[in-house]
Structure formats: structure tokens, C-alpha cells
Design a protein around this motif. Sequence first.
Motif, PDB file in Angstrom:
ATOM      1  N   LEU A 138      46.040  48.707  35.462  1.00 14.16           N
ATOM      2  CA  LEU A 138      46.925  49.262  34.451  1.00 14.16           C
ATOM      3  C   LEU A 138      46.122  50.015  33.393  1.00 14.16           C
ATOM      4  N   THR A 139      44.946  49.503  33.058  1.00 19.01           N
ATOM      5  CA  THR A 139      44.079  50.199  32.106  1.00 19.01           C
ATOM      6  C   THR A 139      43.585  51.515  32.693  1.00 19.01           C
ATOM      7  N   LEU A 149      37.575  47.983  27.937  1.00 21.72           N
ATOM      8  CA  LEU A 149      38.604  47.022  28.347  1.00 21.72           C
ATOM      9  C   LEU A 149      38.688  46.957  29.866  1.00 21.72           C
ATOM     10  N   VAL A 196      54.662  44.237  35.846  1.00 18.21           N
ATOM     11  CA  VAL A 196      54.251  44.658  34.508  1.00 18.21           C
ATOM     12  C   VAL A 196      54.693  46.096  34.247  1.00 18.21           C
ATOM     13  N   LEU A 207      45.722  38.637  38.564  1.00 21.61           N
ATOM     14  CA  LEU A 207      46.120  38.997  37.201  1.00 21.61           C
ATOM     15  C   LEU A 207      45.073  39.894  36.547  1.00 21.61           C
ATOM     16  N   TRP A 208      43.794  39.516  36.685  1.00 21.01           N
ATOM     17  CA  TRP A 208      42.732  40.320  36.068  1.00 21.01           C
ATOM     18  C   TRP A 208      42.674  41.707  36.693  1.00 21.01           C
ATOM     19  N   VAL A 259      51.265  44.050  39.303  1.00 19.53           N
ATOM     20  CA  VAL A 259      51.244  45.364  38.656  1.00 19.53           C
ATOM     21  C   VAL A 259      52.642  45.972  38.593  1.00 19.53           C
ATOM     22  N   PHE A 280      38.114  43.579  32.202  1.00 18.70           N
ATOM     23  CA  PHE A 280      39.034  43.116  33.246  1.00 18.70           C
ATOM     24  C   PHE A 280      38.333  43.035  34.602  1.00 18.70           C
ATOM     25  N   GLY A 324      45.345  43.890  35.354  1.00 18.79           N
ATOM     26  CA  GLY A 324      44.973  44.421  34.045  1.00 18.79           C
ATOM     27  C   GLY A 324      44.022  45.595  34.166  1.00 18.79           C
ATOM     28  N   TYR A 325      43.060  45.502  35.098  1.00 14.89           N
ATOM     29  CA  TYR A 325      42.112  46.593  35.319  1.00 14.89           C
ATOM     30  C   TYR A 325      42.840  47.853  35.762  1.00 14.89           C
ATOM     31  N   THR A 335      48.060  41.274  43.674  1.00 16.04           N
ATOM     32  CA  THR A 335      47.909  42.253  42.597  1.00 16.04           C
ATOM     33  C   THR A 335      49.026  43.307  42.567  1.00 16.04           C
ATOM     34  N   ASP A 361      37.702  39.842  36.931  1.00 16.46           N
ATOM     35  CA  ASP A 361      38.173  39.934  38.308  1.00 16.46           C
ATOM     36  C   ASP A 361      37.092  39.494  39.289  1.00 16.46           C
TER      37      ASP A 361
END
Length: 303
Positions: A169-170, A73, A111, A162-163, A108, A77, A166-167, A104, A81
Motif C-alpha cells: 500500500l505504501t 516507511l 484495506v 499484514l506487514w 490489501v 514494512f 502495508g509495504y 496478502t 515482513d
Amino acid sequence: MFTPRLQALLVLVASAAVLGLAPILVRLADTGPAAAGFWRFAFALPWLLLMVLRPGQAAGERGPGRPSMLMALAALFFVLDLAFWHYSIAFTSVANATTLTNLTPVVVTAVAWLAFRERPKALFLLALAVALAGAWTMSAGADGRQGPDPRLGDAFAAVTALWYAGYFLTVKVLRGRVSAGRIMLWSTALGLPLLLAVSAALGEPLLPGSTTGWLACAGLGLVHVAGQGGVAWALGRLPAALTAVTVLIQPVVAAVLGWWLFAETMTPAQLLGGAAVLAGVVLAQMSARHRKGAEAVAAAPVP
């Protein structure tokens, strides 16, 4: 002698400046935008493998290990990105593409607050409003001389934030159980064929057409390892809020190099909007500095 804190700060400043070279190298890569991302990963992979195989690491952290679904995942992301960011560089100015991706940390932090069920402070809501207003001003203030389609490029850059959120947060979830070296190795290795597929699907030229292009692609690999790795190393030794503010050196370096190498200029409205975006990011960090959970991921360095 440098104190450990000063040493970490110097590494952070140097790493942020190195990251500022990335959009310049994408422009010089002499290949498609997604293909430039493929070569960035391809040239970085051997260095990342050497990093996880080097002696002297803690028990259980040496060697590549095995990939997981979360690593896949993170790779997805990161591919999105890079693809969106590299296309933004192709359509708009280096300064706009780099500054807008610095939204970003704001994304982040928002979120993270939602995930931790904490109500945003008034200062964060102000920061969000300032950053978004600045992003709109940067896009609306373009005079058409910053690229073939500045509005489209600015939109790609904003979506990149946004991407990348996501990276990061993962990666935050992964860091509780996996070393940073392994995460970088597998997110790069798994993302490599994805970027190749994107480049082929879009009909991009894969091979650089000049020696300068090959050197730029190799340089992207080093930026990927040294820039990203240096910021990650410094983040473990400095306060996250300080790190987040310091990495804002990147858009400044990118803007100066874009002006010097490509004769890119910014209108007064774009300069004002860029300052607003960076001010919004700083305010967002100030609002989160006492929230350790959100703070740890809010200092995400840009690609």
C-alpha cells in the motif's frame, strides 16, 4: 515470435517460480533468520543500484534520487515482513509459511476498499471467510513434523501478510511519483541496517558457517532482484487479476521443493486448508476485478 502479452506471461511465470526458491534458500543460509534477510538485501543492493544507473531510462528517472519518509516507511514494512516470514520458515513447513503469506492480496483488497470507502461485495466477504478458514485448517492440521513449532510459525506467516500489505500500500502511493527501481533501491538500502540491528538484538549468528550458506545468501539477493522485479515488470503489462492468480505458482514451487529437499509432508487437513487459502485469494481477485483502485494493489506478489 512471442506476442507482448505472451512474453509478459512467460516472464511472470518464471518470476513466480524464482520467488518460490526464497524459503528454500532461507533454510540453506546457515545463519539466523533475520540475518538471512540482511544478506538478501546486501547482495541485492549492487544490482538495484546498477538498475537505476543504466542508460536508456526516461528523463528524471535515472540515478538513485533521494529517499523520502514514505520510502523509509516502505523499508520498515519490508523489514518486518522479511523478519517475520524468515522466522516462520524456521518454525513451520516451507509450504505453510509460503501459502499463508499469500493472504496478502486479501488483506490489501480489504484495506483498499476501506480507503476508497467502497462497501465490500458479498463475493469478497465469502473469499475472506474461505481464506481465513483455510489458514486455520492449515495450522490446526499440523502433525508436529513440519517444524519445531508449527503453530508459532504459522502465526508468524499470517502476520507477515499484514506487514507485506502495508509495504504494498505504501508502494502504491509512491508509484505515482517515483519509479519502481528507486523504490526498490531505497527500501532495500534503508532496510539493510534495520535487519542488521534485528539480527544483533536477537543474538543471531550473522556470518554463514559454510560455503553453501554463502551461496544461499547470494541467491537470496538474486531472488530479490529477479523475482520481485520480474513480477513488477509483468504487472505493468498484464491485468492485475491474472497476475495475482499466476503468482500463486510460488507456494506450489516452494511446497514441492520443501518435500524434495527437506522431506516435508503435509497432512490431508493441511492440503485442504492450503487449497482453501488459494481459492480465497482467487475469489478476492474476482470480486475486485472491476475496481481499478483496489485491483492495482491486490496483485501484490509475496516476498
